[in-house]
Design an enzyme around this catalytic site. Structure first.
Site, short mmCIF file in Angstrom:
data_model
loop_
_atom_site.label_atom_id
_atom_site.label_comp_id
_atom_site.label_asym_id
_atom_site.label_seq_id
_atom_site.Cartn_x
_atom_site.Cartn_y
_atom_site.Cartn_z
N GLY A 191 0.82 -1.21 0.00
CA GLY A 191 0.00 0.00 0.00
C GLY A 191 0.85 1.25 0.00
N ASP A 192 1.91 1.24 0.79
CA ASP A 192 2.81 2.39 0.85
C ASP A 192 3.52 2.60 -0.49
OD1 ASP A 192 2.56 3.23 3.63
OD2 ASP A 192 3.46 1.31 4.12
N TYR A 193 4.05 1.51 -1.05
CA TYR A 193 4.83 1.65 -2.28
C TYR A 193 3.94 1.96 -3.49
CZ TYR A 193 9.32 0.55 -0.28
OH TYR A 193 10.49 0.61 0.44
#
Length: 444
Positions: A191-193
């Protein structure tokens, strides 16, 4: 021109040993990063890989809380591996922007910058007097990137979010796992990347638009919505047919056969989706009955539940009787895709990845020899590069405050005494290596 000449030509065109002789794509773009954890720092990191001058602004003392997230408790020379890989090529300064004098320093930097990236809770920067509403008055050309879990407005805006949260909210977890078993969280911070990739895309689009309009703008990227955007046909299955996508484990139900299978000595991914590669797989398995079955001649036939199940059952048995290398060699011989499930050690030792600088070994001016993953996109004329890894809190204060803002040593000393600026706390994760001589790695 034959195929061999093309490959020779592309190798010379990209020449990984000649990267530093070429200009950088984003050189001249200055980015201010006011971020913590993963989503925001990765956004700025991707820009730094491609040559942007990124100034990471942390609170004096402890800095970014990601400094203390260490896989299995491992620190290398007082720095966390989890922190280094998302903070390449950045200048590290420490300013308490919550205080009026700190906010004023930030505004001076904004006046000289192109992009600001932040990932605080929505409204936090505005409450401190340094949100987009205030900063666009300082620099109308500023591109302001606001990263958050659920977006800057609407009902979910105040909810905290981490990667697991975004995987749950987006439906990623619902489609990941095995039939009859609970939903799974993907092992990496996807999700972050993924959010960082969309944020980077937005920044580049806004910079391009600024070239035409002369004005900057605010960009709002939601971690969860970014994962929703890559959910391929999941939504269409519901909107058109009223059906939920099922968890199917290690195989694909839309492209058959494609999945991960257990061999004698490890795991291997096998895909033979088009008709020709499926026939090649049948030859490799000596599955004459499959090759001659009219129902299996096309992908539409192989997608039928009964056919799909018997293909996967036969393929699983064949792979289980082979070594990983045997399956890979069969793929090359018969024209289907086969690739071992690689480990970090495989990446570290892979000559292909090292030659292409996907795995990049270099000398960091403070930490010495390091090995990192290199930039994703390979640009032939303006390639990305690794110059250094993350540094201690406030490590580049003098460089930025003196050379960019023109502050004299006495002014910096007073600001330090007042707690407006500062450096690292005496704490693993924030401070330099124990053998640091006070000069190595400094930029003046």
């Amino acid at each position: 021109m034959d195929a061999e000449n093309y490959f020779d030509w592309t190798e010379k065109l990209f020449d990984p040993e000649n990267v530093f002789a070429k200009p950088e794509a984003l050189k001249g773009i200055r980015v201010l990063e006011l971020c913590t954890r993963v989503f925001g720092p990765v956004t700025a990191d991707l820009l730094a890989d491609l040559g942007a001058e990124v100034i990471k602004i942390e609170l004096p003392g402890v800095g970014d809380l990601m400094r203390y997230v260490a896989p299995r408790g491992f620190f290398y020379k007082n720095i966390s591996p989890a922190f280094t890989h998302m903070n390449h090529n950045k200048y590290h300064v420490a300013i308490d922007i919550r205080k009026p004098k700190g906010a004023e320093l930030l505004k001076q930097l904004v006046a000289r910058s192109d992009v600001l990236v932040e990932n605080f809770r929505p409204g936090t920067m505005d409450r401190w007097g340094v949100g987009y509403r205030q900063l666009k008055e300082v620099n109308p050309r500023l591109v302001y990137q606001a990263n958050s879990g659920f977006g800057q407005w609407s009902a979910y805006r105040d909810r905290p979010s981490y990667d697991a949260t975004s995987q749950a909210m987006s439906g990623f977890s619902a489609t990941t796992g095995f039939p009859g078993r609970p939903p799974l969280k993907i092992g990496i911070w996807i999700g972050d990347y993924t959010g960082a990739l969309f944020a980077t895309l937005g920044i580049l689009a806004a910079l391009y638009a600024r070239n035409k309009t002369g004005s900057g703008q605010m960009i709002d990227v939601s971690q969860g919505e970014s994962l929703i955007r890559i959910q391929d046909w999941t939504w269409l299955l519901w909107s058109l047919f009223g059906k939920e996508r099922r968890r199917v484990g290690n195989v694909d139900v839309a492209m058959v056969p494609s999945g991960v299978f257990r061999a004698k000595d490890g795991f291997v991914a096998v895909s033979a989706v088009d008709d020709g590669s499926f026939q090649g797989l049948c030859d490799a398995m000596e599955a004459d009955d499959f090759r001659d079955d009219e129902e299996l001649e096309s992908l539409s036939g192989r997608l039928q539940d009964e056919n799909r199940e018997k293909i996967y059952e036969r393929l699983s048995r064949w792979v289980a009787a082979c070594t990983v290398r045997q399956v890979e060699e069969a793929g090359r011989r018969y024209g289907f895709s086969a690739q071992r499930v690689a480990s970090a050690r495989d990446h570290y030792e892979d000559e292909h990845l090292r030659f292409r600088k996907a795995v990049w070994e270099f000398e960091d001016p403070l930490y010495g020899p390091v090995v990192e993953y290199g930039p994703g996109p390979k640009l032939s004329e303006t390639p990305g590069r690794m110059r250094w890894i993350a540094k201690p809190v406030g490590f580049h204060n003098d460089h930025v405050f003196r050379n960019l803002l023109g502050l004299d040593p006495e002014t910096i000393r007073v600001l330090t005494d007042e707690g407006i600026v500062g450096t690292w706390a005496d704490r693993i994760g924030a401070k330099p290596p124990d053998d640091w001589d006070g000069h190595r790695g400094r930029v003046f």
